[in-house]
Design a protein around this motif. Structure first.
Motif, short mmCIF file in Angstrom:
data_model
loop_
_atom_site.label_atom_id
_atom_site.label_comp_id
_atom_site.label_asym_id
_atom_site.label_seq_id
_atom_site.Cartn_x
_atom_site.Cartn_y
_atom_site.Cartn_z
N ILE A 1 0.83 -1.20 0.00
CA ILE A 1 0.00 0.00 0.00
C ILE A 1 0.86 1.25 0.00
CG2 ILE A 1 -1.66 1.35 1.33
CD1 ILE A 1 -2.85 -1.08 -0.04
N CYS A 2 1.91 1.25 0.79
CA CYS A 2 2.78 2.43 0.90
C CYS A 2 3.44 2.76 -0.43
CB CYS A 2 3.84 2.20 1.98
SG CYS A 2 3.19 2.23 3.67
N VAL A 3 3.97 1.75 -1.13
CA VAL A 3 4.69 2.03 -2.38
C VAL A 3 3.71 2.40 -3.50
CG1 VAL A 3 6.66 0.60 -1.78
CG2 VAL A 3 4.76 -0.43 -3.02
N ILE A 4 2.54 1.80 -3.53
CA ILE A 4 1.57 2.12 -4.58
C ILE A 4 0.96 3.50 -4.37
CG2 ILE A 4 -0.65 1.45 -5.62
CD1 ILE A 4 0.07 -1.44 -5.11
N SER A 5 0.75 3.89 -3.12
CA SER A 5 0.12 5.18 -2.83
C SER A 5 1.01 6.36 -3.20
CB SER A 5 -0.24 5.26 -1.34
OG SER A 5 0.92 5.23 -0.53
N THR A 6 2.29 6.12 -3.44
CA THR A 6 3.20 7.21 -3.82
C THR A 6 3.14 7.50 -5.32
OG1 THR A 6 5.06 5.68 -4.14
CG2 THR A 6 4.79 6.65 -1.95
N LEU A 7 2.45 6.65 -6.08
CA LEU A 7 2.37 6.83 -7.53
C LEU A 7 1.40 7.95 -7.89
CD1 LEU A 7 2.17 3.10 -8.71
CD2 LEU A 7 4.17 4.59 -8.77
N ALA A 8 1.60 8.52 -9.07
CA ALA A 8 0.67 9.51 -9.61
C ALA A 8 -0.26 8.80 -10.58
CB ALA A 8 1.43 10.62 -10.32
N PHE A 9 -1.56 8.95 -10.39
CA PHE A 9 -2.55 8.27 -11.23
C PHE A 9 -3.18 9.26 -12.19
CE2 PHE A 9 -2.54 5.96 -7.14
CZ PHE A 9 -2.09 4.73 -7.59
N CYS A 10 -3.11 8.94 -13.49
CA CYS A 10 -3.66 9.81 -14.52
C CYS A 10 -5.04 9.38 -14.97
CB CYS A 10 -2.73 9.82 -15.73
SG CYS A 10 -1.08 10.45 -15.37
N ASP A 11 -5.49 8.24 -14.54
CA ASP A 11 -6.79 7.72 -14.95
C ASP A 11 -7.50 7.15 -13.73
OD1 ASP A 11 -8.95 6.84 -16.35
OD2 ASP A 11 -7.87 5.39 -17.60
N SER A 12 -8.82 7.19 -13.74
CA SER A 12 -9.59 6.69 -12.60
C SER A 12 -10.33 5.40 -12.93
CB SER A 12 -10.60 7.75 -12.13
OG SER A 12 -11.51 8.06 -13.18
N ASN A 13 -10.20 4.93 -14.17
CA ASN A 13 -10.89 3.70 -14.57
C ASN A 13 -10.03 2.47 -14.30
OD1 ASN A 13 -13.54 4.37 -15.86
ND2 ASN A 13 -12.22 5.70 -17.10
N ILE A 14 -10.40 1.70 -13.28
CA ILE A 14 -9.69 0.48 -12.93
C ILE A 14 -10.25 -0.68 -13.74
CG2 ILE A 14 -9.17 -1.17 -11.09
CD1 ILE A 14 -9.28 1.09 -9.10
N ASN A 15 -9.41 -1.29 -14.54
CA ASN A 15 -9.86 -2.41 -15.39
C ASN A 15 -9.89 -3.70 -14.56
OD1 ASN A 15 -10.65 -3.91 -17.60
ND2 ASN A 15 -8.55 -4.18 -18.36
N HIS A 16 -10.73 -3.69 -13.55
CA HIS A 16 -10.87 -4.83 -12.66
C HIS A 16 -12.17 -4.67 -11.90
CE1 HIS A 16 -9.53 -8.45 -10.81
NE2 HIS A 16 -8.23 -8.23 -10.95
N PHE A 17 -12.63 -5.75 -11.23
CA PHE A 17 -13.87 -5.63 -10.47
C PHE A 17 -13.61 -5.32 -8.99
CE2 PHE A 17 -12.74 -10.11 -10.63
CZ PHE A 17 -12.88 -10.53 -9.32
N PHE A 18 -12.33 -5.20 -8.61
CA PHE A 18 -11.98 -4.71 -7.28
C PHE A 18 -10.60 -4.06 -7.35
CE2 PHE A 18 -10.04 -8.88 -7.38
CZ PHE A 18 -8.89 -8.77 -6.60
N CYS A 19 -10.20 -3.40 -6.27
CA CYS A 19 -8.93 -2.67 -6.26
C CYS A 19 -7.78 -3.65 -6.02
CB CYS A 19 -8.96 -1.59 -5.19
SG CYS A 19 -10.13 -0.27 -5.53
N ASP A 20 -7.19 -4.10 -7.09
CA ASP A 20 -6.07 -5.03 -7.01
C ASP A 20 -4.79 -4.28 -7.34
OD1 ASP A 20 -4.84 -7.42 -6.59
OD2 ASP A 20 -5.21 -8.21 -8.59
N THR A 21 -3.68 -4.80 -6.89
CA THR A 21 -2.40 -4.12 -7.08
C THR A 21 -2.05 -3.96 -8.56
OG1 THR A 21 -1.28 -6.26 -6.84
CG2 THR A 21 -1.45 -4.88 -4.88
N THR A 22 -2.22 -5.01 -9.34
CA THR A 22 -1.86 -4.96 -10.76
C THR A 22 -2.71 -3.95 -11.52
OG1 THR A 22 -3.33 -6.84 -11.16
CG2 THR A 22 -1.00 -7.32 -10.83
N ALA A 23 -4.00 -3.89 -11.19
CA ALA A 23 -4.91 -2.96 -11.87
C ALA A 23 -4.55 -1.51 -11.56
CB ALA A 23 -6.35 -3.26 -11.47
#
Length: 309
Positions: free
Chosen positions: A159-181
């Motif tokens: 969670i800590c390393v992923i939360s530091t990323l900048a996200f340019c899109d809000s559409n998650i190509n998954h049915f839940f919040c997974d790390t790869t998505a």
């Protein structure tokens, strides 16, 4: 620029299977299995608690496994069911990371709990006379607690390393919040983050699988030295259910996560995720009880007590 892109994303849209609407109908039927997942695992937990003859280390771990199955399935399925029925498929930024934290933590915990269960079977078969001494209450508590400690530490780092990323899109190509998505939504180079996630996933899967493999090599080695056929059959029968559960669970996880570049095959990951988030938790009570005489006898005793007090 990166910080601006990061702060603009206040919610995510769970658009998994949106490009395959025909799958949503069949998947909705599959997610109804969630009800049987909760009832089956909860029934197993209650049976183990009610019947005193099941108050052994083996069923202590089985009860913990059933609890994990209920919680990690519940982390994903209710929200997914709501999304299938609604046009609004949004989840808040914080809600997404909370879901991912508990899901990753519980799945990692199950990996190491399966290792604890394998060790329990090793002691029971290879050192039966010392079983009650080795598998003391203190040892059981330690083997039952450490999987959660390791699992949720792993999840916290993710969670800590992923939360530091900048996200340019809000559409998650998954049915839940997974790390790869979520990694696929990053608008900056996420190679280092991907490697951290890959190492954590590899450590969890391979180290826990190594524990199970080494344990079963010792079990097989001890079993083949048993002279009587009945003794060999009894020894193998106590491990069959666990081996079946391990094979199914790890097969799905390895296929889904243990790939350095798995953001390009998210559709396959989604299908595999359906299997291990919904189907496997439903199957576990069946795998560990249908072939188990102790559970069957305990259920018979409980029913008789209720019907004929």
């Amino acid at each position: 620029m990166a910080e601006s892109s990061f702060t603009e994303v206040t919610l995510f849209i769970l658009s998994g299977f949106k490009s395959h609407p025909e799958l949503q109908v069949s998947l909705f039927l599959i997610f109804l299995i969630y009800l049987f997942t909760v009832l089956g695992n909860l029934g197993l937990i209650l049976l183990i608690r009610i019947d005193s003859q099941l108050h052994t280390p083996m069923y202590f771990f089985l009860s913990s496994l059933a609890s994990i199955d209920i919680f990690y399935s519940s982390t994903v399925t209710p929200k997914t069911l709501v999304n299938f029925q609604s046009n609004q498929k949004a989840i808040s930024f914080v809600g997404c990371f909370v879901q991912m934290y508990f899901f990753v933590g519980l799945v990692c915990s199950e990996c190491f709990l399966l290792g604890s269960m394998a060790y329990d079977r090793y002691v029971a078969i290879c050192n039966p006379l010392l079983y009650s001494v080795v598998m003391s209450q203190k040892m059981c508590n330690w083997l039952g607690t450490m999987p959660y400690v390791i699992g949720f530490t792993n999840s916290l780092i993710s969670i800590c390393v992923i939360s530091t990323l900048a996200f340019c899109d809000s559409n998650i190509n998954h049915f839940f919040c997974d790390t790869t998505a979520l990694l696929a939504l990053s608008c900056v180079d996420a190679f280092n983050t991907e490697m951290v996630i890959f190492v954590l996933a590899g450590f969890t899967l391979l180290s826990s699988l190594l524990i199970i493999t080494v344990t079963y090599i010792a079990i097989i080695s001890a079993t083949v030295r048993i002279q009587s056929t009945a003794g060999k059959h009894k020894a193998f029968s106590t491990c069959t259910s666990h081996l079946m559960g391990v094979t199914i669970f790890y097969g799905a996880l390895i296929f889904t996560y243990l790939q350095p570049d798995n953001t390009s095959c998210l559709t396959q990951a989604q299908v595999a995720s359906v299997f291990y988030t919904i189907v496997i938790p439903m199957l576990n009570p069946l795998i560990y009880s249908l072939r188990n005489k102790d559970v069957k006898n305990a259920l018979t005793r409980v029913i008789r007590k209720k019907l004929f007090p």
